[in-house]
Design a protein around this motif. Sequence first.
Motif, short mmCIF file in Angstrom:
data_model
loop_
_atom_site.label_atom_id
_atom_site.label_comp_id
_atom_site.label_asym_id
_atom_site.label_seq_id
_atom_site.Cartn_x
_atom_site.Cartn_y
_atom_site.Cartn_z
N SER A 7 0.86 -1.18 0.00
CA SER A 7 0.00 0.00 0.00
C SER A 7 0.90 1.22 0.00
O SER A 7 2.10 1.13 0.25
CB SER A 7 -0.92 0.00 1.23
N LYS A 8 0.32 2.37 -0.32
CA LYS A 8 1.08 3.62 -0.31
C LYS A 8 0.50 4.53 0.75
O LYS A 8 -0.71 4.70 0.85
CB LYS A 8 1.03 4.29 -1.67
N GLU A 9 1.42 5.13 1.53
CA GLU A 9 1.02 6.06 2.58
C GLU A 9 2.03 7.19 2.61
O GLU A 9 3.22 6.95 2.82
CB GLU A 9 0.99 5.36 3.94
N SER A 10 1.60 8.40 2.39
CA SER A 10 2.45 9.59 2.48
C SER A 10 3.72 9.49 1.65
O SER A 10 4.81 9.77 2.13
CB SER A 10 2.80 9.86 3.95
N GLN A 12 5.30 6.96 0.70
CA GLN A 12 6.09 5.77 0.96
C GLN A 12 5.27 4.53 0.63
O GLN A 12 4.05 4.54 0.75
CB GLN A 12 6.52 5.69 2.43
N THR A 13 5.96 3.49 0.27
CA THR A 13 5.30 2.21 0.06
C THR A 13 5.44 1.39 1.32
O THR A 13 6.53 1.26 1.87
CB THR A 13 5.93 1.46 -1.13
N VAL A 14 4.33 0.85 1.78
CA VAL A 14 4.33 -0.03 2.94
C VAL A 14 4.12 -1.45 2.44
O VAL A 14 3.19 -1.72 1.68
CB VAL A 14 3.21 0.36 3.94
N ASN A 46 6.57 -3.85 7.15
CA ASN A 46 5.85 -4.15 8.37
C ASN A 46 5.88 -5.66 8.60
O ASN A 46 5.31 -6.42 7.84
CB ASN A 46 4.41 -3.66 8.28
#
Length: 106
Positions: A7-10, A12-14, A46
Amino acid sequence: MLEVKTSKESGQTVIDLVGEMDIATVDQFKMAVEEVRDGVTGMVFNLAELSFVDSTGVGGLLNVIKSLKYDDMDVKVINVTAEVYEVFDLLGLPMLLGNDVFLRAE
């Protein structure tokens, strides 16, 4: 078995790793990272649901982190369970890459 969720958050890729990362699944992990690395400024791994990692998985993770850092990408490994962190610690990864990269689960 390993499940890789991205997923993408801010900006960045998580990447959430679920299951086991070992000789049978490390290539799946590497391919998933390659598919999402273009145009990304940072990557967060993560490991909250990673239940097992063997030496091949550790080597794969180390190679991916080194490659991302070589490209000046910010890399974090978060929510490392005590069991997985113990393997990383025994192999010296936190010392090699910096404790700021590896953040243990509380």
